[in-house]
Write an enzyme that holds these catalytic residues in place. Structure first.
Site, PDB file in Angstrom:
ATOM      1  N   LYS A  13       0.830  -1.214   0.000  1.00  0.00           N
ATOM      2  CA  LYS A  13       0.000   0.000   0.000  1.00  0.00           C
ATOM      3  C   LYS A  13       0.857   1.252   0.000  1.00  0.00           C
ATOM      4  CE  LYS A  13      -2.024  -1.152   3.916  1.00  0.00           C
ATOM      5  NZ  LYS A  13      -1.354  -2.445   4.224  1.00  0.00           N
ATOM      6  N   ARG A  88     -10.080   0.422   8.546  1.00  0.00           N
ATOM      7  CA  ARG A  88      -9.597  -0.935   8.827  1.00  0.00           C
ATOM      8  C   ARG A  88     -10.566  -1.734   9.662  1.00  0.00           C
ATOM      9  NH1 ARG A  88      -3.605  -0.020   8.354  1.00  0.00           N
ATOM     10  NH2 ARG A  88      -2.689  -1.330   9.870  1.00  0.00           N
ATOM     11  N   ARG A 127      11.845  -4.976   5.109  1.00  0.00           N
ATOM     12  CA  ARG A 127      11.547  -3.566   4.779  1.00  0.00           C
ATOM     13  C   ARG A 127      12.494  -2.610   5.511  1.00  0.00           C
ATOM     14  NH1 ARG A 127       5.563  -1.473   5.446  1.00  0.00           N
ATOM     15  NH2 ARG A 127       5.778  -2.489   7.482  1.00  0.00           N
ATOM     16  N   ARG A 160      11.070  -0.736  11.034  1.00  0.00           N
ATOM     17  CA  ARG A 160       9.939  -0.441  11.916  1.00  0.00           C
ATOM     18  C   ARG A 160       9.911  -1.410  13.089  1.00  0.00           C
ATOM     19  NH1 ARG A 160       4.584   0.416   8.274  1.00  0.00           N
ATOM     20  NH2 ARG A 160       3.712  -0.889   9.939  1.00  0.00           N
ATOM     21  N   ARG A 171      -0.300  -8.688  13.702  1.00  0.00           N
ATOM     22  CA  ARG A 171      -0.886  -7.761  12.718  1.00  0.00           C
ATOM     23  C   ARG A 171      -1.717  -8.520  11.686  1.00  0.00           C
ATOM     24  NH1 ARG A 171       4.407  -5.037  10.817  1.00  0.00           N
ATOM     25  NH2 ARG A 171       3.103  -4.037   9.250  1.00  0.00           N
TER      26      ARG A 171
HETATM   27  P1  AP5 Z   1       4.811  -1.549   1.907  1.00  0.00           P
HETATM   28  O1  AP5 Z   1       4.428  -0.825   0.679  1.00  0.00           O
HETATM   29  O2  AP5 Z   1       5.512  -0.792   2.962  1.00  0.00           O
HETATM   30  O3  AP5 Z   1       3.525  -2.329   2.503  1.00  0.00           O
HETATM   31  P2  AP5 Z   1       2.207  -1.795   3.188  1.00  0.00           P
HETATM   32  O4  AP5 Z   1       1.054  -2.462   2.521  1.00  0.00           O
HETATM   33  O5  AP5 Z   1       2.193  -0.327   3.269  1.00  0.00           O
HETATM   34  O6  AP5 Z   1       2.367  -2.483   4.616  1.00  0.00           O
HETATM   35  P3  AP5 Z   1       2.324  -1.847   6.082  1.00  0.00           P
HETATM   36  O7  AP5 Z   1       3.123  -2.774   6.951  1.00  0.00           O
HETATM   37  O8  AP5 Z   1       2.681  -0.413   6.086  1.00  0.00           O
HETATM   38  O9  AP5 Z   1       0.819  -2.041   6.402  1.00  0.00           O
HETATM   39  P4  AP5 Z   1       0.190  -2.028   7.768  1.00  0.00           P
HETATM   40  O10 AP5 Z   1      -1.201  -1.912   7.332  1.00  0.00           O
HETATM   41  O11 AP5 Z   1       0.501  -3.174   8.638  1.00  0.00           O
HETATM   42  O12 AP5 Z   1       0.874  -0.797   8.552  1.00  0.00           O
HETATM   43  P5  AP5 Z   1       0.396   0.689   8.838  1.00  0.00           P
HETATM   44  O13 AP5 Z   1       1.562   1.540   8.830  1.00  0.00           O
HETATM   45  O14 AP5 Z   1      -0.759   1.034   8.006  1.00  0.00           O
HETATM   46  O15 AP5 Z   1       5.680  -2.815   1.449  1.00  0.00           O
HETATM   47  C1  AP5 Z   1       6.244  -3.715   2.396  1.00  0.00           C
HETATM   48  C2  AP5 Z   1       7.631  -4.145   1.931  1.00  0.00           C
HETATM   49  O16 AP5 Z   1       7.493  -4.942   0.740  1.00  0.00           O
HETATM   50  C3  AP5 Z   1       8.569  -2.994   1.553  1.00  0.00           C
HETATM   51  O17 AP5 Z   1       9.864  -3.302   1.937  1.00  0.00           O
HETATM   52  C4  AP5 Z   1       8.464  -2.906   0.018  1.00  0.00           C
HETATM   53  O18 AP5 Z   1       9.679  -2.432  -0.572  1.00  0.00           O
HETATM   54  C5  AP5 Z   1       8.190  -4.360  -0.370  1.00  0.00           C
HETATM   55  N1  AP5 Z   1       7.290  -4.465  -1.512  1.00  0.00           N
HETATM   56  C6  AP5 Z   1       6.190  -3.698  -1.778  1.00  0.00           C
HETATM   57  N2  AP5 Z   1       5.597  -4.113  -2.926  1.00  0.00           N
HETATM   58  C7  AP5 Z   1       6.338  -5.173  -3.383  1.00  0.00           C
HETATM   59  C8  AP5 Z   1       6.217  -6.015  -4.527  1.00  0.00           C
HETATM   60  N3  AP5 Z   1       5.225  -5.843  -5.431  1.00  0.00           N
HETATM   61  N4  AP5 Z   1       7.149  -6.986  -4.695  1.00  0.00           N
HETATM   62  C9  AP5 Z   1       8.160  -7.151  -3.783  1.00  0.00           C
HETATM   63  N5  AP5 Z   1       8.315  -6.379  -2.688  1.00  0.00           N
HETATM   64  C10 AP5 Z   1       7.409  -5.389  -2.483  1.00  0.00           C
HETATM   65  O19 AP5 Z   1      -0.127   0.530  10.345  1.00  0.00           O
HETATM   66  C11 AP5 Z   1       0.774   0.304  11.403  1.00  0.00           C
HETATM   67  C12 AP5 Z   1       0.034   0.238  12.722  1.00  0.00           C
HETATM   68  O20 AP5 Z   1      -0.609   1.503  12.981  1.00  0.00           O
HETATM   69  C13 AP5 Z   1      -1.090  -0.801  12.807  1.00  0.00           C
HETATM   70  O21 AP5 Z   1      -0.614  -2.075  13.170  1.00  0.00           O
HETATM   71  C14 AP5 Z   1      -1.965  -0.175  13.895  1.00  0.00           C
HETATM   72  O22 AP5 Z   1      -1.400  -0.372  15.163  1.00  0.00           O
HETATM   73  C15 AP5 Z   1      -1.891   1.309  13.568  1.00  0.00           C
HETATM   74  N6  AP5 Z   1      -2.919   1.729  12.603  1.00  0.00           N
HETATM   75  C16 AP5 Z   1      -2.714   2.245  11.346  1.00  0.00           C
HETATM   76  N7  AP5 Z   1      -3.873   2.512  10.744  1.00  0.00           N
HETATM   77  C17 AP5 Z   1      -4.852   2.144  11.630  1.00  0.00           C
HETATM   78  C18 AP5 Z   1      -6.262   2.154  11.558  1.00  0.00           C
HETATM   79  N8  AP5 Z   1      -6.932   2.587  10.465  1.00  0.00           N
HETATM   80  N9  AP5 Z   1      -6.949   1.715  12.641  1.00  0.00           N
HETATM   81  C19 AP5 Z   1      -6.325   1.285  13.752  1.00  0.00           C
HETATM   82  N10 AP5 Z   1      -4.979   1.229  13.864  1.00  0.00           N
HETATM   83  C20 AP5 Z   1      -4.244   1.652  12.808  1.00  0.00           C
HETATM   84 MG    MG Z   2       2.311   1.102   4.824  1.00  0.00          MG
END
Ligand code: AP5
Ligand code: MG
Ligand code: ZN
Length: 216
Positions: A13, A88, A127, A160, A171
């Site tokens: 994402k 979410r 990552r 992270r 997660r």
């Molecule tokens: P990346 O693009 O970083 O993946 P992502 O989908 O953004 O994954 P996240 O871990 O950021 O999602 P998340 O939903 O767990 O975390 P968030 O920050 O939202 O890609 C991942 C890796 O893969 C990278 O190294 C990239 O280079 C590689 N990659 C990407 N695409 C690729 C491909 N096609 N092929 C190969 N490699 C690839 O949330 C974190 C925390 O915040 C949550 O756990 C929660 O505690 C809180 N939080 C956030 N939003 C909410 C909400 N709405 N409600 C409640 N709590 C929330």
């Molecule tokens: Mg992300």
């Protein structure tokens, strides 16, 4: 253009959002980034969020909804926005419907990045993120030219705190129990589109970009 990016942790994402917002010139609204910023600054929001984020648990809906409500009312969202990682839960999706109604806005597309669970752990544990500009890398799939250093700004790369094997497990369980049911919620609205997120990063960007150009 008002869009939502959905998908499990590690689906891509953030990686795709970085590219799409630069092409379409709309703000990237990531609740995860907002919590990490507040945590690094030690604000009251950051202190509260840390208790959940560091365990891999979702932050309570009222806190998260408040952030999004405030952000979507900012003038730069007039030309559109990309929501990454929000909503979410069903309750967040319902709150978003209300927020958008009060701002006279509508979601045009909910994009689900579909990736099998087996891809996610290696993506997350490899990552690396830039401390200065937030750009995302991967030690194998998208390495920087120089190890530990951001190509774009020369900043230091870090891992992270929730990208450990144990926290990724929590997660993914949160995703399965609370977020995956949202796909059905959006399926009913006919706004949901799916892109295969298992392809390489450029191929995924090309597909999303062409979907979005179809909307503009
Ligand atoms: P990346 O693009 O970083 O993946 P992502 O989908 O953004 O994954 P996240 O871990 O950021 O999602 P998340 O939903 O767990 O975390 P968030 O920050 O939202 O890609 C991942 C890796 O893969 C990278 O190294 C990239 O280079 C590689 N990659 C990407 N695409 C690729 C491909 N096609 N092929 C190969 N490699 C690839 O949330 C974190 C925390 O915040 C949550 O756990 C929660 O505690 C809180 N939080 C956030 N939003 C909410 C909400 N709405 N409600 C409640 N709590 C929330
Ligand atoms: Mg992300
Ligand atoms: Zn950087």
């Amino acid at each position: 253009m008002n869009v939502i990016f959905m998908g499990p942790p590690g689906a891509g994402k953030g990686t795709q959002a970085e590219r799409i917002v630069s092409e379409f010139q709309i703000p990237h609204i990531s609740t995860g980034d907002a919590f990490r910023l507040a945590m690094s600054q030690g604000t009251p929001l950051g202190v509260e969020a840390k208790g959940y984020v560091d365990k891999g648990l979702l932050v309570p809906d009222e806190i998260t909804n408040g952030i999004v409500k405030e952000r979507l009312a900012q003038p730069d969202c007039e030309k559109g926005f990309l929501l990454d990682g929000f909503p979410r839960t069903i309750a967040q999706a319902e709150a978003l419907d209300q927020i958008l109604q009060s701002l006279d806005k509508k979601i045009e597309l909910v994009l689900n990045l579909a990736v099998d669970r087996s891809y996610l752990l290696p993506r997350l544990t490899g990552r690396r993120i830039c401390k200065s500009c937030g750009s995302t890398y991967h030690v194998v799939f998208n390495p920087p030219k120089q190890e530990g250093v951001c190509d774009k700004c020369g900043g230091e790369l870090y891992q992270r705190s929730d990208d450990t094997e144990e926290k990724v497990g929590t997660r993914l369980d949160e995703y399965t129990n609370k977020t995956a049911p949202l796909l059905e919620y959006y399926q009913k609205t006919e706004m949901l589109r799916e892109v295969n997120g298992e392809q390489d990063i450029d191929a995924v960007t090309a597909q999303i970009s062409s979907l979005l150009r179809g909307l503009a």
